[in-house]
Design an enzyme around this catalytic site. Structure first.
Site, PDB file in Angstrom:
ATOM      1  N   LYS A 192      76.218  32.425  23.463  1.00  0.00           N
ATOM      2  CA  LYS A 192      75.646  33.060  24.584  1.00  0.00           C
ATOM      3  C   LYS A 192      74.222  33.148  24.469  1.00  0.00           C
ATOM      4  CE  LYS A 192      75.614  34.985  28.338  1.00  0.00           C
ATOM      5  NZ  LYS A 192      75.499  33.984  29.679  1.00  0.00           N
ATOM      6  N   ASN A 217      77.104  56.104  34.426  1.00  0.00           N
ATOM      7  CA  ASN A 217      77.253  54.680  34.485  1.00  0.00           C
ATOM      8  C   ASN A 217      76.625  54.496  35.838  1.00  0.00           C
ATOM      9  OD1 ASN A 217      77.276  52.004  34.684  1.00  0.00           O
ATOM     10  ND2 ASN A 217      79.611  52.205  35.323  1.00  0.00           N
ATOM     11  N   GLY A 218      75.422  53.924  36.192  1.00  0.00           N
ATOM     12  CA  GLY A 218      74.869  53.766  37.648  1.00  0.00           C
ATOM     13  C   GLY A 218      73.400  53.863  37.338  1.00  0.00           C
ATOM     14  N   GLU A 275      78.549  22.168  30.428  1.00  0.00           N
ATOM     15  CA  GLU A 275      78.618  22.767  29.385  1.00  0.00           C
ATOM     16  C   GLU A 275      80.124  23.538  29.127  1.00  0.00           C
ATOM     17  OE1 GLU A 275      76.128  26.564  28.970  1.00  0.00           O
ATOM     18  OE2 GLU A 275      76.267  26.619  31.411  1.00  0.00           O
ATOM     19  N   TRP A 321      74.521  50.182  28.798  1.00  0.00           N
ATOM     20  CA  TRP A 321      73.743  49.013  29.146  1.00  0.00           C
ATOM     21  C   TRP A 321      72.440  49.642  29.853  1.00  0.00           C
ATOM     22  CZ3 TRP A 321      74.025  44.091  28.157  1.00  0.00           C
ATOM     23  CH2 TRP A 321      73.155  43.107  28.968  1.00  0.00           C
ATOM     24  N   ARG A 358      81.166  46.424  28.662  1.00  0.00           N
ATOM     25  CA  ARG A 358      80.429  46.618  29.718  1.00  0.00           C
ATOM     26  C   ARG A 358      78.951  47.010  29.328  1.00  0.00           C
ATOM     27  NH1 ARG A 358      83.054  48.136  34.306  1.00  0.00           N
ATOM     28  NH2 ARG A 358      81.559  49.566  34.968  1.00  0.00           N
ATOM     29  N   CYS A 374      77.690  50.385  32.232  1.00  0.00           N
ATOM     30  CA  CYS A 374      77.960  50.955  31.018  1.00  0.00           C
ATOM     31  C   CYS A 374      79.346  51.538  31.116  1.00  0.00           C
ATOM     32  CB  CYS A 374      76.994  52.531  31.006  1.00  0.00           C
ATOM     33  SG  CYS A 374      75.339  52.231  31.182  1.00  0.00           S
ATOM     34  N   GLU A 384      71.090  22.749  37.514  1.00  0.00           N
ATOM     35  CA  GLU A 384      71.987  23.988  37.477  1.00  0.00           C
ATOM     36  C   GLU A 384      73.501  23.873  37.524  1.00  0.00           C
ATOM     37  OE1 GLU A 384      71.600  26.501  35.742  1.00  0.00           O
ATOM     38  OE2 GLU A 384      73.331  27.734  36.251  1.00  0.00           O
ATOM     39  N   HIS A 390      65.209   5.017  41.931  1.00  0.00           N
ATOM     40  CA  HIS A 390      64.413   4.544  40.678  1.00  0.00           C
ATOM     41  C   HIS A 390      65.281   4.398  39.606  1.00  0.00           C
ATOM     42  CE1 HIS A 390      60.720   5.274  43.020  1.00  0.00           C
ATOM     43  NE2 HIS A 390      61.372   6.373  43.577  1.00  0.00           N
ATOM     44  N   LYS A 427      76.170  23.608  34.443  1.00  0.00           N
ATOM     45  CA  LYS A 427      77.264  24.454  34.263  1.00  0.00           C
ATOM     46  C   LYS A 427      78.397  23.566  34.319  1.00  0.00           C
ATOM     47  CE  LYS A 427      76.239  27.498  34.172  1.00  0.00           C
ATOM     48  NZ  LYS A 427      74.685  27.489  33.717  1.00  0.00           N
TER      49      LYS A 427
HETATM   50  C1  AGP Z   1      73.369  28.625  30.581  1.00  0.00           C
HETATM   51  O1  AGP Z   1      74.546  28.447  31.145  1.00  0.00           O
HETATM   52  C2  AGP Z   1      73.404  28.449  29.180  1.00  0.00           C
HETATM   53  N1  AGP Z   1      74.148  29.354  28.447  1.00  0.00           N
HETATM   54  C3  AGP Z   1      71.847  28.282  28.520  1.00  0.00           C
HETATM   55  O2  AGP Z   1      71.532  27.283  28.872  1.00  0.00           O
HETATM   56  C4  AGP Z   1      71.178  29.531  28.683  1.00  0.00           C
HETATM   57  O3  AGP Z   1      70.673  29.611  30.087  1.00  0.00           O
HETATM   58  C5  AGP Z   1      69.952  29.311  27.720  1.00  0.00           C
HETATM   59  O4  AGP Z   1      70.495  29.323  26.316  1.00  0.00           O
HETATM   60  C6  AGP Z   1      68.870  30.474  27.806  1.00  0.00           C
HETATM   61  O5  AGP Z   1      69.310  31.566  27.563  1.00  0.00           O
HETATM   62  P1  AGP Z   1      68.504  32.834  28.013  1.00  0.00           P
HETATM   63  O6  AGP Z   1      68.487  33.185  29.481  1.00  0.00           O
HETATM   64  O7  AGP Z   1      69.357  34.190  27.348  1.00  0.00           O
HETATM   65  O8  AGP Z   1      67.091  32.764  27.273  1.00  0.00           O
END
Ligand code: AGP
Length: 614
Positions: free
Chosen positions: A609, A100-101, A494, A74, A27, A2, A487, A510, A491
């Site tokens: 996001k 905050n905590g 993207e 938060w 935050r 927070c 994963e 394969h 990373k």
């Molecule tokens: C991951 O780095 C991406 N930003 C994206 O794949 C993300 O994980 C996906 O959109 C799911 O989002 P969420 O966890 O908020 O549901």
């Protein structure tokens, strides 16, 4: 996390606090509030939503004052709403506090206060704290400063607090343990905040409270700093700040993503705190405990998510089946919702989402719920749509994740899912007592292991420079590290826009092996586990075709080091926890390559996001 702000001085506190909260919204941003005190009394306003909503609420309805505190939340305890927003008042209305905590033992303190006649209007741990201070202040007839110190010596958890008495408009008492708090020292004025961004334009002189320290901030006086445990006076060091506004919001890091990668020792620690208790040999996950029969009697667990959250689900699949022997299916939410899946009342669905707002995941949950499945959420945003749609859940306490590329949320998700798998395996009597305790102890050590590993980031940065112009990458892993390969590839693509694919290492022959040549960097995740010899063979297959190997190995591994082109060493851990460790260098690799390519790391092109549309 927070954001807290406070002011005592000669200016109108309202704009100082509101502007300060706006700077701290990174935050936390689910609710906000402000309390100011002047000769005509207390004016306290708070609401769900962002600081802009608070501004609209108080517009023209708040009197000028030269002292006050403000908070942007938060949520950790209690959903985001007006009642749970800070500041919180004590029962008498005399004390006003922001926090905050996380107060871990708030429930037992609340129980004692209820017996002493206190009442509570919110679900928060913060309201318990302000009433504990009031109870002590009244019962022992001591000053606010002393009551705060006595109360904090009874509290277990993390806090940065600011509290004042409505009968004294010249004083704010502050304290910290585990959450940041800085005091800006101005000309006949003082500022209080979670970081220096709220007061940088007024003063560059700042005192950073250390853990277990408290201070009295009083109009016209120098601040006094004391140790909370022993009340000894501490001579504060006054820093002259050099950083600019934006740099401080990012904690001095160049990007939020890097800050969040480095926050992982803390974010995983916060996720485990109060839940993983190795000394007592227990895992406390309220939502899981209440509905554990659902899990223990389930025909199967269906895990749904998107992107990185789907990868966390794949890690959980290995763990739940390996340890708890519960059949698991992992589904892309976007596919699950449309393929007319077979779902029964004996199914348990785990929905994983950092934002808690992903449209496909939300829709998939609703479908499963309609068909009678029990829905358990693993979300990072308290009170989010997905969290509210589920029957129960466990929040990851990773704090706001600002960078679009998910990092600390992924490891926090895996930490929660690890606790769930171990707890269920233990409930089913599948773990030898010694092994159960080994797992608890090892999981508890992960934050420190990651902190040590982050010190060797230079290895990864050096390799990034060699491959920043590659056009394709392959990521290979086996077992628990196959999801990590996926994963790591996600990373990279993207944020650097380099095409990358993750594969089970054995799948190479394969098809993908046709891609291997001297221009193809192949990242191989190769911890010392039961498939180690097989992954060594996979590395040799790549080398035989002139592929370039970047191997993620346990420190001291000389066998792979003798055949790979480049090696990044990680600390060793139990097989089930390797995703928490091996994902870190992959996060850093993608970060450094993206920076070297001049990409917008925190806000990559075409991405958002939270994907709240189909
Ligand atoms: C991951 O780095 C991406 N930003 C994206 O794949 C993300 O994980 C996906 O959109 C799911 O989002 P969420 O966890 O908020 O549901």
């Amino acid at each position: 996390m927070c954001g807290i702000v406070g002011y005592v001085g000669h200016r109108n506190a309202v704009p100082v606090i509101i502007n300060g909260l706006r700077r701290l919204e990174y935050r936390g941003y689910d609710s906000a509030g402000i309390a100011v005190l002047n000769g005509s009394g207390l004016s306290l306003n708070k609401c769900k939503g962002k600081v802009a909503d608070l501004e609209a609420l108080i517009n023209g309805h708040i009197s000028e004052a030269t002292m006050g505190i403000g908070h942007t939340r938060w949520a950790t305890h209690g959903p985001p709403n007006d009642v749970n927003a800070h500041p919180h008042k004590s029962n008498s209305g005399n004390l006003v506090l922001i926090h905050n905590g996380i107060i871990e033992n708030y429930a037992s303190i609340k129980e004692a206060l209820l017996k002493r006649g206190f009442t509570f209007s919110s679900d928060t741990d913060t309201e318990v704290l302000v009433n504990l201070i009031e109870d002590i202040k009244k019962a022992e007839e001591v000053s606010l400063e002393k009551a705060v110190r006595i109360a904090l010596n009874q509290v277990v958890g993390a806090y940065a607090i600011a509290v004042f008495d409505v009968n004294n408009e010249d004083q704010i008492v502050v304290a910290r343990k585990g959450s940041p708090l800085v005091i800006g020292i101005g000309e006949n004025e003082h500022f209080i905040a979670s970081d220096a961004t709220p007061f940088l334009e007024y003063t560059k002189s700042a005192v950073y409270l250390e853990d277990n320290e408290m201070a009295v901030v009083e109009r016209g006086k120098e601040i006094t700093v004391k140790s909370i445990p022993n009340n000894k006076t501490v001579r504060p060091y006054i820093h002259q700040l050099q950083m600019d506004l934006e740099a401080i919001e990012k904690g001095g890091y160049d990007h939020f993503m890097l800050k969040e990668i480095y926050e992982q020792p803390k974010s995983i620690g916060d996720t485990l705190r109060g839940r993983l208790l190795p000394e007592q040999g227990v895992i406390k996950l309220g939502g899981l405990f209440e509905y554990r029969e659902k899990f223990l009697n389930a025909d199967r667990i269906i895990i749904i998510g998107c992107g990185t959250s789907w990868h966390a689900g794949l890690v959980a699949e290995y763990m739940f089946e390996d340890l708890a022997r519960i059949p698991v299916e992992v589904e892309y939410a976007s596919e699950f919702r449309y393929r007319n899946p077979v779902i029964t009342e004996r199914d348990v669905v785990i929905a994983i989402s950092q934002s808690g707002e992903t449209a496909d995941t939300l829709a998939a949950i609703k479908l499963a719920k309609e068909k009678g499945a029990f829905i358990f959420g693993v979300c990072n945003v308290v009170g989010s749509s997905i969290a509210r749609e589920t029957h129960a859940g466990a929040y990851t306490h990773a704090g706001p994740e600002i960078g679009v590329a998910s990092t600390k949320a992924f490891t926090a998700q895996v930490a929660v899912l690890s606790m769930m798998a171990i707890s269920l395996a233990h409930d089913k009597g599948l773990l030898k007592t010694s092994y159960y305790h080994e797992l608890l102890t090892e999981l508890h050590s992960i934050p420190d292991k990651i902190a040590d590993m982050l010190k060797s980031d230079a290895q990864t940065r050096g390799i990034s420079e060699l491959f920043k112009d590659a056009r394709n990458f392959l990521y290979l892993g086996r077992g628990y590290d196959f999801p990590v390969a996926l994963e790591g590839a996600l990373k990279l693509k993207e944020i650097s826009y380099i095409h990358a694919e993750g594969y089970p290492a054995a799948e190479m022959k394969h098809g993908p092996i046709a891609l291997i040549d001297e221009n193809m960097p192949v990242v191989v995740i190769a911890p010392k586990n039961q498939q180690y010899e097989k992954i060594v063979s996979n590395i040799q297959e790549v080398k035989a075709r002139n592929g370039k190997i970047i191997a993620i190995v346990v420190e001291g591994d000389t066998e792979i080091a003798s055949i790979a082109d480049y090696v990044i060493e990680v600390v060793d851990t139990k097989e089930a926890f390797t995703p928490l460790i091996t994902t870190i260098p992959l996060q850093l690799l993608s970060y450094h390559i993206a920076v070297l390519r001049g990409c917008n790391v925190d806000q990559p092109r075409n991405l958002a996001k939270s994907v709240t549309v189909e």
